[in-house]
Design an enzyme around this catalytic site. Structure first.
Site, short mmCIF file in Angstrom:
data_model
loop_
_atom_site.label_atom_id
_atom_site.label_comp_id
_atom_site.label_asym_id
_atom_site.label_seq_id
_atom_site.Cartn_x
_atom_site.Cartn_y
_atom_site.Cartn_z
N GLY A 255 33.35 36.62 28.73
CA GLY A 255 32.81 37.95 28.46
C GLY A 255 33.71 38.72 27.50
N PHE A 256 34.98 38.83 27.87
CA PHE A 256 36.00 39.51 27.04
C PHE A 256 35.60 40.94 26.74
CE2 PHE A 256 35.68 34.94 25.93
CZ PHE A 256 36.78 34.52 26.65
N ALA A 526 41.18 41.54 40.04
CA ALA A 526 42.01 40.80 41.00
C ALA A 526 42.69 41.75 41.96
CB ALA A 526 43.02 39.93 40.27
N PRO A 667 49.63 31.46 40.19
CA PRO A 667 50.31 31.29 38.90
C PRO A 667 49.62 30.30 37.97
CG PRO A 667 51.87 31.17 40.72
CD PRO A 667 50.50 31.18 41.34
N LYS A 736 49.74 43.17 39.14
CA LYS A 736 49.29 44.06 38.06
C LYS A 736 48.32 43.25 37.19
CE LYS A 736 53.61 45.17 36.66
NZ LYS A 736 54.72 45.94 36.03
N VAL A 738 46.41 40.97 34.45
CA VAL A 738 46.75 39.70 33.80
C VAL A 738 45.93 39.48 32.53
CG1 VAL A 738 46.66 37.18 34.07
CG2 VAL A 738 47.47 38.60 35.96
N GLY A 739 44.61 39.70 32.62
CA GLY A 739 43.69 39.20 31.61
C GLY A 739 43.88 39.76 30.21
N GLU A 740 44.16 41.03 30.10
CA GLU A 740 44.25 41.62 28.76
C GLU A 740 45.66 41.55 28.21
OE1 GLU A 740 40.71 44.12 30.38
OE2 GLU A 740 41.29 44.31 28.33
#
Ligand code: FES
Ligand code: FES
Lengths: 773, 159
Positions: A255-256, A526, A667, A736, A738-740
């Site tokens: 999606g982003f 998350a 991880p 905290k 992660v994705g961006e």
């Protein structure tokens, strides 16, 4: 509905490696392989538009070929007469829909909404649609629709002379001290402009949907980052209750930022399904994905840094501009990193938006932070050379010990640790400072560094946890997994909280009939969902233990214990002096077929209206500077490039990134997501650019062969190092975002490396060879 | 063009009779007519590799192949890669172990390409793998893990 019956293999239950503190794979922090992995590698995972429905018809969009003007007429005769055609939709026969509430919760104006346009404001706008029995018939008939226009002059992009300076966005203004005066008085001054082009999310799964009405009940199978938000939009468009709309999105092929909203084509498909009384599938074509919704807006920034001779910043003056559409508003917050990365006594940031003939831009991985970091992280590199200080050292000299803007302490900021760990692993101390001083034959070698950050976005969430008669566990949430690993980390969270093996947990996501969930965006899911599942699982465990203690039929009843423990799916006394029975056996003996608990992190006295608002808008998101702390994730990228001296081709040959996302829930999956962000950043730095035809305001390269994203051959090995520590102020379990984070700072690190290699400062992305020769 | 033609396809060892328009691509025949949705449509223009299948053992883009062209040939899709008893192909197992995917949408195409890449003898080094897997785009950016998975499966195949 998605149920992962394929359980994890025994090998996955082994202890994780040292980077996760030795957590068992099936627990929070363990390196459990994706629980949805088996379905994805065997082709069994059915994505939203892959549902097979009886009586399915196919819709194909017709788009405007001009960027400004008016539709004069639409000749549908040939299309109507074409084989298999069921309906040709135009503004003339379209249903009148209502305008829907936006994602901020702003009440909509009381005007009708038509997803097919008469007034054209960008090229690629939907003007008509053809529905036919087969996809091939719809494609063929759509080509027969003849649209004639009255064309008006186009404002093609930001550099168009007609575009002007735009509209000030006062909410973006951030100022303290006297930035202009302090800059003028500073002994060392640098000032430069940094530009980023239009960029596109380009998820590998194109957008689309299947819409089906049964009476006034609408079911939509659509890839979605926000089922409840999109269900609200569909409900408001068609004037039906929210509960009547069901969104189903079991897997999302990336999606982003681009799959959080219902867009016009969704209204077209749902409208066609209603008018025809049968299910309609609309697959947005790859070229259409460049205009059916917006990518990242093109941006311009100027960054002026005033410093003393030691490189300490005394003032930052920042001005930014992003493009938006003629009738929509998108603000890409360009001062977001500028205002917090470095300590400065004087600061000024202002931003304008400029209207151009484009689709309204949208969110693309780290909207705001990504281009913002490109400006400030290149500028400080320029300052380092200006004063003759190592680019890493100058960042430490200007380290912000607290949030310079909010004037609050950081919740956690492991950025110094990130610089240290990254520099060590990369071998930064061996760098020779002069540009053009490192080479390997014909290749100039450059080493660059840049930092990145992303705020911790928090929200309230809910989840249902069920312990079933056979001792297995179900977790339900209408949140989604688009590759971040939601299925997996929620299984780990429930498993750890309840004391059961992770392969006894089935996670069900992606159906708006499950417990409500807000948007999956801004790297918040998350943290929100592990908190909600932890709470639900704790409540379920309390019920289970309560039953075991109090029910006269329980084998524990006679012991009169105060509490019991559950491990590996068995319940026993903590003293080890009583029975030790599987959960299933206990439930059997007390005559229960299930235990169910809902976990809800909303404040206890929340009204139903507040809950609805929380899950269908972002109006109730908690600011990252709320209370006593400023909460962000942080990272430092160290990147080596090799530039061919004759041809100016740039290759990234080495990446070491150290990242602080707090505690990692898994991880193995977090590392994948970080690397994915870094790789998208490499593409952004060197390849990605939406090219606008200046005459017609069209995106010329609207396909995957011409809009270049990184391929396997563009990417070296990437080393990621976790330097995070649990952050109790950011989420229930200490993580905290992660994705961006991973993408923020990659492009400036590459631009800085290119300068170190060549002595040429490229301030316009992407860094293509013609800018270096 | 409404005329239909009957096509006989052999997919994963099973025979299928289809009545479709002659212009139906192999990709749409698989996904829309046979319900074999494991093969993905990422672009429908031959640009992304998501639709990679094997036709007579060669990797082929199903979106650029008419279903009729595949008549009489042996087609293998992602659904046909594992053993009958569910044992994963070595490449599938390596993808899971190495976390060589995120959203999973490019993954069937990556795996089909990887199987062919190894069989063709083009998995000799990481650089060679990168080059020969470059036709399969992955927007999630799983590339380093894809290389690791292909390397692992190639080594298992060689030993
Ligand atoms: S769908 Fe065939 S190459 Fe993209
Ligand atoms: S795993 Fe998402 S595109 Fe490759």
């Amino acid at each position: 509905m998605t149920v992962h019956e394929l359980r994890t293999r025994p090998a996955d239950s082994k202890r994780g490696d040292a980077s996760d503190g030795g957590a068992l794979a099936g627990q929070v922090g363990g390196r459990l392989s994706r629980v949805d992995g088996p379905a994805k590698i065997t082709g069994a995972a059915k994505y939203a538009v892959e549902q097979q429905l009886d009586g399915l018809s196919h819709a194909v969009l017709v788009e405007s070929t001009i960027a400004a003007g008016r539709v004069r007429s639409i000749d549908t005769a040939a299309a109507q007469a074409a084989p298999g055609v069921l309906k040709v939709l135009t503004p003339d026969n379209a249903l009148r829909l209502n305008t829907a509430t936006d994602w901020l919760g702003t009440p909509p104006p009381d005007v009708p909404y038509c997803p097919l346009a008469r007034d054209i404001t960008f090229s690629g706008q939907h003007v008509a649609a053809v529905v036919a029995e087969s996809f091939e018939q719809a494609v063929a008939a759509a080509a027969l629709v003849k649209v004639s226009y009255d064309e008006a002059p186009v404002i093609a992009d930001l550099s168009d002379a007609k575009a002007g300076d735009g509209i000030p966005v006062d909410a973006m203004t951030k100022e303290w001290g006297d930035a202009e005066a302090a800059f003028a008085a500073a002994p060392v001054r640098i000032c430069a402009a940094y530009n980023t082009p239009r960029e596109y999310q380009a998820p590998m799964e194109p957008h689309g949907l299947i819409a089906q009405w049964q009476g006034d009940q609408l079911t939509v199978w659509e890839p979605s980052q926000w089922l409840d938000g999109m269900a609200r939009t569909y409900a408001e468009w068609f004037g039906v209750p929210f509960e009547n709309v069901r969104l189903v999105s079991p897997y999302i092929g990336g999606g982003f930022g681009s799959k959080a909203f219902a867009y016009g084509y969704g209204a077209v498909a749902a409208m066609a399904a209603k008018m025809l009384g049968r299910p309609v599938k609309l697959a947005v074509t790859r070229p259409q994905t460049f205009t059916a919704y917006g990518g990242r807006a093109a941006t311009r920034q100027t960054v002026a840094l005033g410093a003393n001779a030691e490189g300490q910043i005394q003032s930052i003056v920042h001005r930014g501009v992003n493009e938006t559409s003629v009738d929509g508003m998108w603000v890409e917050p360009l001062g977001s990193v500028t205002s917090i990365m470095y300590a400065t006594p004087n600061f000024s940031s202002r931003q304008n938006v400029v209207r151009v003939n484009s689709v309204v831009p949208g969110a693309l991985r780290a909207p705001g932070e990504n281009p913002s970091a490109f400006g400030i992280e290149c500028a400080i590199d320029e300052l380092a050379y200006e004063v003759g200080i190592d680019p890493l050292e100058i960042r430490l000299r200007n380290y912000a010990e607290q949030d310079p803007e909010a004037k609050k302490p950081w919740s956690t900021r492991q950025l110094r640790e990130a610089f240290a760990a990254g520099a060590e692993a990369f071998g930064w101390s061996k760098r020779s400072p002069e540009p053009r001083s490192m080479r390997d034959g014909n290749q100039l070698i450059g080493w660059g560094v840049a930092a990145g950050t992303y705020p911790v976005r928090r929200a309230y969430g809910e989840a249902v946890v069920r312990i079933l008669a056979d001792g297995s566990v179900e977790v339900e949430s209408s949140s989604i997994d688009m590759g971040q690993g939601t299925y997996t980390i929620l299984a780990q969270t429930a498993a750890e909280t309840l004391g059961v093996p992770a392969d006894n947990v089935v996670v069900k996501l992606g159906d708006s009939r499950y417990a409500r969930a807000g948007v999956t965006g801004g790297s918040r899911l998350a943290g929100v969902m592990t908190g909600a599942v932890h709470k639900a699982a704790t409540a379920a465990l309390d019920q289970l233990v309560g039953l075991a203690i109090s029910d006269p039929r329980s084998p524990f009843h006679a012991l009169q214990p105060n509490t019991l423990v559950v491990t590996e799916g068995r319940i026993s006394s903590p003293r080890g002096d009583g029975p030790d029975v599987p959960i299933a056996e206990l439930l059997g003996s007390v005559g229960r077929d299930r235990i169910e608990a809902k976990g809800d992190t909303m404040p206890a006295n929340s009204t139903p209206e507040e809950r609805y608002k929380n899950y269908t808008t972002i109006a109730m998101a908690l600011p990252h500077t709320e209370g006593d702390y400023s909460r962000h994730s942080w990272c430092a990228h160290f990147i080596e490039v090799r530039v061919d001296e004759d041809f100016g081709t740039v290759r990234v040959s080495r990446v070491v990134s150290a990242l602080d996302s707090g505690r990692l829930y898994n991880p193995k999956l977090a590392e994948s997501q970080w690397k994915g962000g870094i790789i998208m950043g490499i593409g952004q730095a060197l390849l990605e650019e939406g090219i606008v035809d200046r005459r017609h305001g069209r995106i010329v390269n609207n396909n995957l062969a011409d809009y270049l994203i990184a391929t396997n051959a563009d990417i070296p090995d990437i080393e990621v190092i976790s330097v995070g520590i649990p952050d109790p102020h950011s989420s229930a379990l200490g993580g905290k975002g992660v994705g961006e984070l991973g993408i923020v700072g990659v492009a400036p690190a590459i631009a800085n490396a290119v300068f170190h290699a060549t002595g040429m400062r490229v301030r316009d992305l992407p860094i293509t060879l013609e800018k270096l020769i | 063009m409404t005329s239909r033609t009957s096509i006989h396809l052999t997919i994963n060892g099973h025979d299928h009779e289809l009545e479709v328009e002659p212009r139906v691509t192999l990709l749409d025949a698989l996904r829309d007519h046979l319900g074999l949705t494991g093969t993905k449509k990422g672009c429908d223009q031959g640009q992304c590799g998501a639709c990679t299948v094997h036709v007579d053992g060669q990797r082929v883009l199903a979106c650029l192949t008419l279903a009729a062209q595949a008549q009489g040939r042996s087609i293998t899709t992602i659904e046909g890669l594992a053993e009958q008893d569910g044992t994963l192909h070595a490449v599938q197992a390596a993808f899971l172990e190495q976390d060589a995917f995120q959203c999973g949408y490019c993954t069937p195409g990556q795996i089909m390409s990887a199987v062919a890449c190894i069989r063709e003898g083009h998995a000799g080094s990481d650089d060679e793998i990168r080059e020969y897997m470059a036709g399969n785009l992955c927007r999630c950016g799983a590339y380093p893990h894809i290389v690791a998975a292909v390397r692992q499966a190639a080594m298992e195949a060689a030993s």
